[in-house]
Design a protein around this motif. Sequence first.
Motif, PDB file in Angstrom:
ATOM      1  N   ILE A  95       0.862  -1.186   0.000  1.00 17.24           N
ATOM      2  CA  ILE A  95       0.000   0.000   0.000  1.00 17.24           C
ATOM      3  C   ILE A  95       0.895   1.231   0.000  1.00 17.24           C
ATOM      4  N   ARG A  96       0.737   2.045  -1.051  1.00 16.34           N
ATOM      5  CA  ARG A  96       1.549   3.254  -1.234  1.00 16.34           C
ATOM      6  C   ARG A  96       0.642   4.467  -1.325  1.00 16.34           C
ATOM      7  N   GLN A  97       1.208   5.611  -1.026  1.00 11.28           N
ATOM      8  CA  GLN A  97       0.466   6.861  -1.183  1.00 11.28           C
ATOM      9  C   GLN A  97       0.808   7.492  -2.528  1.00 11.28           C
ATOM     10  N   ALA A  98      -0.177   8.172  -3.103  1.00  8.21           N
ATOM     11  CA  ALA A  98       0.012   8.912  -4.350  1.00  8.21           C
ATOM     12  C   ALA A  98      -0.555  10.320  -4.171  1.00  8.21           C
ATOM     13  N   TYR A  99      -0.159  11.193  -5.046  1.00  6.19           N
ATOM     14  CA  TYR A  99      -0.647  12.579  -5.021  1.00  6.19           C
ATOM     15  C   TYR A  99      -0.471  13.216  -3.647  1.00  6.19           C
ATOM     16  N   GLN A 100       0.775  13.146  -3.158  1.00  7.23           N
ATOM     17  CA  GLN A 100       1.167  13.747  -1.880  1.00  7.23           C
ATOM     18  C   GLN A 100       0.277  13.278  -0.732  1.00  7.23           C
ATOM     19  N   GLY A 101      -0.012  11.991  -0.722  1.00  8.90           N
ATOM     20  CA  GLY A 101      -0.758  11.393   0.371  1.00  8.90           C
ATOM     21  C   GLY A 101      -2.266  11.510   0.272  1.00  8.90           C
ATOM     22  N   LYS A 102      -2.769  11.990  -0.845  1.00  4.54           N
ATOM     23  CA  LYS A 102      -4.220  12.161  -0.985  1.00  4.54           C
ATOM     24  C   LYS A 102      -4.934  10.845  -1.313  1.00  4.54           C
ATOM     25  N   ILE A 103      -4.195   9.907  -1.909  1.00  8.43           N
ATOM     26  CA  ILE A 103      -4.793   8.635  -2.313  1.00  8.43           C
ATOM     27  C   ILE A 103      -3.847   7.500  -1.904  1.00  8.43           C
ATOM     28  N   ASN A 104      -4.411   6.426  -1.373  1.00  9.57           N
ATOM     29  CA  ASN A 104      -3.641   5.212  -1.139  1.00  9.57           C
ATOM     30  C   ASN A 104      -3.884   4.256  -2.292  1.00  9.57           C
ATOM     31  N   THR A 105      -2.805   3.681  -2.820  1.00 15.61           N
ATOM     32  CA  THR A 105      -2.923   2.733  -3.916  1.00 15.61           C
ATOM     33  C   THR A 105      -2.474   1.354  -3.446  1.00 15.61           C
ATOM     34  N   ASN A 106      -3.134   0.331  -3.933  1.00 13.59           N
ATOM     35  CA  ASN A 106      -2.770  -1.048  -3.624  1.00 13.59           C
ATOM     36  C   ASN A 106      -2.057  -1.641  -4.825  1.00 13.59           C
ATOM     37  N   ILE A 107      -0.875  -2.198  -4.584  1.00 17.65           N
ATOM     38  CA  ILE A 107      -0.092  -2.817  -5.645  1.00 17.65           C
ATOM     39  C   ILE A 107       0.146  -4.267  -5.254  1.00 17.65           C
ATOM     40  N   SER A 108      -0.446  -5.172  -6.023  1.00 18.44           N
ATOM     41  CA  SER A 108      -0.302  -6.598  -5.746  1.00 18.44           C
ATOM     42  C   SER A 108       0.756  -7.200  -6.657  1.00 18.44           C
ATOM     43  N   ALA A 109       1.455  -8.200  -6.138  1.00 20.79           N
ATOM     44  CA  ALA A 109       2.481  -8.871  -6.928  1.00 20.79           C
ATOM     45  C   ALA A 109       2.589 -10.322  -6.477  1.00 20.79           C
ATOM     46  N   GLU A 110       3.085 -11.152  -7.378  1.00 18.27           N
ATOM     47  CA  GLU A 110       3.275 -12.568  -7.098  1.00 18.27           C
ATOM     48  C   GLU A 110       4.715 -12.946  -7.379  1.00 18.27           C
ATOM     49  N   GLY A 111       5.106 -14.107  -6.887  1.00 13.16           N
ATOM     50  CA  GLY A 111       6.483 -14.552  -7.062  1.00 13.16           C
ATOM     51  C   GLY A 111       7.375 -13.831  -6.071  1.00 13.16           C
ATOM     52  N   LEU A 112       8.647 -13.738  -6.390  1.00 15.45           N
ATOM     53  CA  LEU A 112       9.579 -13.000  -5.542  1.00 15.45           C
ATOM     54  C   LEU A 112       9.270 -11.514  -5.644  1.00 15.45           C
ATOM     55  N   VAL A 113       9.118 -10.846  -4.492  1.00 18.24           N
ATOM     56  CA  VAL A 113       8.796  -9.420  -4.458  1.00 18.24           C
ATOM     57  C   VAL A 113       9.726  -8.729  -3.465  1.00 18.24           C
ATOM     58  N   LEU A 114      10.256  -7.571  -3.855  1.00 20.24           N
ATOM     59  CA  LEU A 114      11.005  -6.710  -2.957  1.00 20.24           C
ATOM     60  C   LEU A 114      10.087  -5.567  -2.560  1.00 20.24           C
ATOM     61  N   LEU A 115      10.125  -5.174  -1.285  1.00 20.98           N
ATOM     62  CA  LEU A 115       9.203  -4.164  -0.784  1.00 20.98           C
ATOM     63  C   LEU A 115       9.929  -3.323   0.265  1.00 20.98           C
ATOM     64  N   SER A 116       9.741  -2.014   0.207  1.00 21.98           N
ATOM     65  CA  SER A 116      10.324  -1.156   1.249  1.00 21.98           C
ATOM     66  C   SER A 116       9.218  -0.363   1.935  1.00 21.98           C
ATOM     67  N   PHE A 117       9.423  -0.135   3.231  1.00 22.36           N
ATOM     68  CA  PHE A 117       8.474   0.640   4.027  1.00 22.36           C
ATOM     69  C   PHE A 117       8.994   2.051   4.248  1.00 22.36           C
ATOM     70  N   GLN A 118       8.119   3.012   4.038  1.00 23.92           N
ATOM     71  CA  GLN A 118       8.398   4.416   4.297  1.00 23.92           C
ATOM     72  C   GLN A 118       8.728   4.602   5.775  1.00 23.92           C
ATOM     73  N   SER A 119       9.610   5.520   6.058  1.00 20.85           N
ATOM     74  CA  SER A 119       9.944   5.837   7.444  1.00 20.85           C
ATOM     75  C   SER A 119       8.682   6.261   8.195  1.00 20.85           C
ATOM     76  N   GLY A 120       8.463   5.656   9.346  1.00 17.22           N
ATOM     77  CA  GLY A 120       7.303   5.987  10.158  1.00 17.22           C
ATOM     78  C   GLY A 120       6.057   5.184   9.839  1.00 17.22           C
ATOM     79  N   ALA A 121       6.123   4.287   8.858  1.00 15.06           N
ATOM     80  CA  ALA A 121       4.944   3.477   8.510  1.00 15.06           C
ATOM     81  C   ALA A 121       4.582   2.536   9.661  1.00 15.06           C
ATOM     82  N   PHE A 122       5.582   2.059  10.368  1.00 14.42           N
ATOM     83  CA  PHE A 122       5.386   1.204  11.540  1.00 14.42           C
ATOM     84  C   PHE A 122       6.249   1.753  12.667  1.00 14.42           C
ATOM     85  N   ARG A 123       5.890   1.436  13.875  1.00 12.32           N
ATOM     86  CA  ARG A 123       6.645   1.927  15.025  1.00 12.32           C
ATOM     87  C   ARG A 123       7.834   1.016  15.303  1.00 12.32           C
TER      88      ARG A 123
END
Length: 182
Positions: A129-157
Motif C-alpha cells: 500500500i503506497r500513497q500517491a498525489y502527496q498522500g491524498k490517495i492510497n494505492t494497492n499494488i499486488s504482486a506474485e512470485g519473488l517481491v522486494l518491498l520497502s516501508f516508508q519511514s514511520g509506517a510502523f513503530r
Amino acid sequence: MMKILVYIQRDGDSIGRNSLEALSGAQKFAKESDGIITAVCFDSRLTDKLTGFDISDVITVNNDELNTFSPLHFTTALEKIIKNTAANVVIFGHTYQVRDWAPRLSARLNAPFISDCIDVDGTAGLTGIRQAYQGKINTNISAEGLVLLSFQSGAFRSDSVKTGSANAFDMDVDLSSVPNTI
C-alpha cells in the motif's frame, strides 16, 4: 508458507530505526500470510540484538567487503542470500542507502520492487500500500512470485517489534568477482 527476508541496515553499531520499523511491518505481514521471518545483516555486532525478536532466524553475512557501504557488494551479497534461502518477499526500510541498491537488485532478480509503502496486506497474497498525489490517495499494488518491498519511514513503530527468540546463523558469501567501482 511465505518466506520473508528482512534486510537490517546498521546505524553505527546499532540497528537502524528504519530497519526496526521494517521488521515490525514484516511481523504484521507474517501473521497475515502465515509466513516466517529471517533477518539478514552484514554486521555481526547486530546478531545478538536481532535474536531477541520474534522471528525465525538471523543470518549474519561475513565478508570484509560489506563493512562499508558498496552498492555492488550489497546487491551481490543479498542476491546470493535470496537464492540460497528461496525467499518469497524481501523487506527493507526505505532509506537513501536502500534506494541506491535495491532497484539494481530488483533488476538482477527480475522481481518487482514496491517501494515506499505505508502498509502491506498479506491476507490474499502480497499487496503493498503506497500513497500517491502527496498522500491524498492510497494505492494497492499486488504482486506474485519473488517481491522486494520497502516501508516508508514511520509506517510502523520501531518500538512495536515483538520480542522472542531466533536462531542465529553465519553465512560466508564470496564477493571476489564484484568490481570495486560502479
